[in-house]
Design a protein around this motif. Sequence first.
Motif, PDB file in Angstrom:
ATOM      1  N   GLY A 237      -0.566   5.349  13.112  1.00 24.88           N
ATOM      2  CA  GLY A 237      -0.102   4.310  14.087  1.00 24.88           C
ATOM      3  C   GLY A 237       0.096   3.050  13.387  1.00 24.88           C
ATOM      4  N   GLU A 238      -0.154   2.753  11.991  1.00 27.24           N
ATOM      5  CA  GLU A 238       0.157   1.591  11.389  1.00 27.24           C
ATOM      6  C   GLU A 238       0.946   1.520  10.134  1.00 27.24           C
ATOM      7  N   TRP A 239       1.710   0.719   9.948  1.00 30.90           N
ATOM      8  CA  TRP A 239       2.788   0.694   8.844  1.00 30.90           C
ATOM      9  C   TRP A 239       2.076   0.018   7.626  1.00 30.90           C
ATOM     10  N   PHE A 240       2.317   0.597   6.483  1.00 29.15           N
ATOM     11  CA  PHE A 240       1.894   0.184   4.993  1.00 29.15           C
ATOM     12  C   PHE A 240       2.921   0.215   4.192  1.00 29.15           C
ATOM     13  N   PHE A 241       3.017  -0.919   3.008  1.00 29.35           N
ATOM     14  CA  PHE A 241       4.019  -1.007   2.023  1.00 29.35           C
ATOM     15  C   PHE A 241       3.258  -0.706   0.841  1.00 29.35           C
ATOM     16  N   GLU A 242       3.627   0.334   0.116  1.00 31.85           N
ATOM     17  CA  GLU A 242       2.928   0.735  -1.206  1.00 31.85           C
ATOM     18  C   GLU A 242       3.974   0.553  -2.248  1.00 31.85           C
ATOM     19  N   TYR A 243       3.375   0.064  -3.587  1.00 33.26           N
ATOM     20  CA  TYR A 243       4.301  -0.316  -4.516  1.00 33.26           C
ATOM     21  C   TYR A 243       3.231  -0.430  -5.742  1.00 33.26           C
ATOM     22  N   TYR A 244       4.005  -0.298  -6.983  1.00 28.10           N
ATOM     23  CA  TYR A 244       3.076  -0.538  -8.230  1.00 28.10           C
ATOM     24  C   TYR A 244       3.402  -1.848  -8.882  1.00 28.10           C
ATOM     25  N   LYS A 245       2.281  -2.260  -9.162  1.00 23.79           N
ATOM     26  CA  LYS A 245       2.101  -3.574 -10.048  1.00 23.79           C
ATOM     27  C   LYS A 245       1.490  -3.554 -11.137  1.00 23.79           C
ATOM     28  N   ASP A 246       1.880  -3.965 -12.203  1.00 23.34           N
ATOM     29  CA  ASP A 246       0.937  -3.718 -13.507  1.00 23.34           C
ATOM     30  C   ASP A 246       0.235  -2.557 -13.729  1.00 23.34           C
ATOM     31  N   ASP A 247       1.127  -1.485 -13.239  1.00 20.73           N
ATOM     32  CA  ASP A 247       0.502   0.049 -13.348  1.00 20.73           C
ATOM     33  C   ASP A 247      -0.444   0.274 -12.468  1.00 20.73           C
ATOM     34  N   LYS A 248      -0.722  -0.403 -11.239  1.00 24.01           N
ATOM     35  CA  LYS A 248      -1.728  -0.419 -10.423  1.00 24.01           C
ATOM     36  C   LYS A 248      -1.075  -0.123  -8.973  1.00 24.01           C
ATOM     37  N   LEU A 249      -1.457   0.824  -8.218  1.00 27.96           N
ATOM     38  CA  LEU A 249      -0.988   0.983  -6.898  1.00 27.96           C
ATOM     39  C   LEU A 249      -1.542   0.205  -5.899  1.00 27.96           C
ATOM     40  N   VAL A 250      -0.607  -1.001  -5.120  1.00 26.65           N
ATOM     41  CA  VAL A 250      -0.774  -1.678  -4.105  1.00 26.65           C
ATOM     42  C   VAL A 250      -0.425  -1.505  -2.854  1.00 26.65           C
ATOM     43  N   SER A 251      -1.481  -1.433  -1.861  1.00 29.93           N
ATOM     44  CA  SER A 251      -0.973  -1.224  -0.457  1.00 29.93           C
ATOM     45  C   SER A 251      -0.858  -2.346   0.326  1.00 29.93           C
ATOM     46  N   ARG A 252      -0.195  -2.709   1.158  1.00 33.40           N
ATOM     47  CA  ARG A 252      -0.167  -3.763   1.945  1.00 33.40           C
ATOM     48  C   ARG A 252       0.048  -3.266   3.545  1.00 33.40           C
ATOM     49  N   LYS A 253      -0.737  -3.722   4.532  1.00 35.04           N
ATOM     50  CA  LYS A 253      -0.263  -3.273   5.820  1.00 35.04           C
ATOM     51  C   LYS A 253       0.617  -4.364   6.383  1.00 35.04           C
ATOM     52  N   LEU A 254       1.566  -3.762   7.017  1.00 32.16           N
ATOM     53  CA  LEU A 254       2.585  -4.655   7.653  1.00 32.16           C
ATOM     54  C   LEU A 254       2.515  -4.333   9.238  1.00 32.16           C
ATOM     55  N   ASN A 255       2.828  -5.637   9.880  1.00 34.94           N
ATOM     56  CA  ASN A 255       3.001  -5.736  11.164  1.00 34.94           C
ATOM     57  C   ASN A 255       4.558  -5.625  11.871  1.00 34.94           C
ATOM     58  N   ILE A 256       5.023  -4.418  12.195  1.00 31.41           N
ATOM     59  CA  ILE A 256       6.453  -4.280  12.310  1.00 31.41           C
ATOM     60  C   ILE A 256       6.616  -3.886  13.635  1.00 31.41           C
ATOM     61  N   LYS A 257       7.801  -4.525  14.058  1.00 34.93           N
ATOM     62  CA  LYS A 257       8.193  -4.464  15.602  1.00 34.93           C
ATOM     63  C   LYS A 257       9.792  -3.801  15.730  1.00 34.93           C
TER      64      LYS A 257
END
Length: 250
Positions: free
Chosen positions: A229-249
Motif C-alpha cells: 500500500g506504499e509507494w517506493f522509488f528505487e534506483y542505483y547510485k554509485d553501484d548501490k541500490l537506493v530506495s526512497r519512500k514517496l507520498n503519491i496522490k
Amino acid sequence: MIKIHNKIAALLLAMSFAITAHAQNTINNYKYVLVPERFDFLKTDDQYGLNMRTKLLLQQVGFTAFMTNEALPAEVAGNNKCNALKAEVVEKKKFLSTGLTLLLKDCQGTIVYKGEEGKSREKEWQAAYSEALTNAFTSLNAAQYKYEGTTAPQASQPMASAPPAPVAPAQPATVNESQDVLYAQANGNGYQLIDTTPKKVMTLLKTSQQDQFIANDGVSQGIVFRKNGEWFFEYYKDDKLVSRKLNIKF
C-alpha cells in the motif's frame, strides 16, 4: 484456384506459428541476459537511461538481467558467457518518428530473438526513446517467456566446479522517506508527479505490470512501485541500490 489459395494461406499460417514457437522455445533456454553500457546508436553510456531501462524491462519479462559492468554470477562470468544472451537495441531512422528494435543474441552473435519495432512520435528525445523502447518490448511480453531450466550449448565446456551460490536480491543501501505530497497528473505514457509549488519532480512511464513504473527524477533513473500500500522509488547510485519512500496522490 480458391482451394490452392486456401492451402497456401494455411501453409503460411502454419509456418508463422512454427517460427514463433521456435523463437519462444529458444529464448526459454536462457535465464540470463547481459545489457551493454552503451548501444551503438548512442553517444554516451546509458544515454537517456536506455540501457538501464532495457535491463529493468527484461527483468519484468522474467529474465535475470545484468549490466556488463556489474559483478556477474559464476554461471555467466568469465568463460561462461555462452550461458547468457546479449541484448542489443537498434535504431531505425525515420521522418518525424523514432523507431527502436530489441535483439537478443547468443555468444556467437546469432540473433535468437528479434522483436517488433517500437515507435514513438514524441518530439523530445527522452520521451521519444522511452516510449519507443517500451513499445519495442510489447512483442517480447506477448511471447510469455518462461525459463525451462536448460542451457544453450557453450562454445567450450568449463571444468567442473562446485555449484554457484544463489544470487541474493539486492538490498537497498539507504531508505529515505519523503513526506511531501506528490500529485500524479496523467499523460499519454503514464504520469508526471507534481509537488505543491507546483513543479514537476518526476516522470512515470507505464510498464506491463500494474502499479510499477519506469521513473526519472531528472537525476536518477529507476522504478516506482507499490508495496504493502506504499509507494517506493528505487534506483542505483554509485553501484548501490537506493530506495526512497514517496507520498503519491493519484
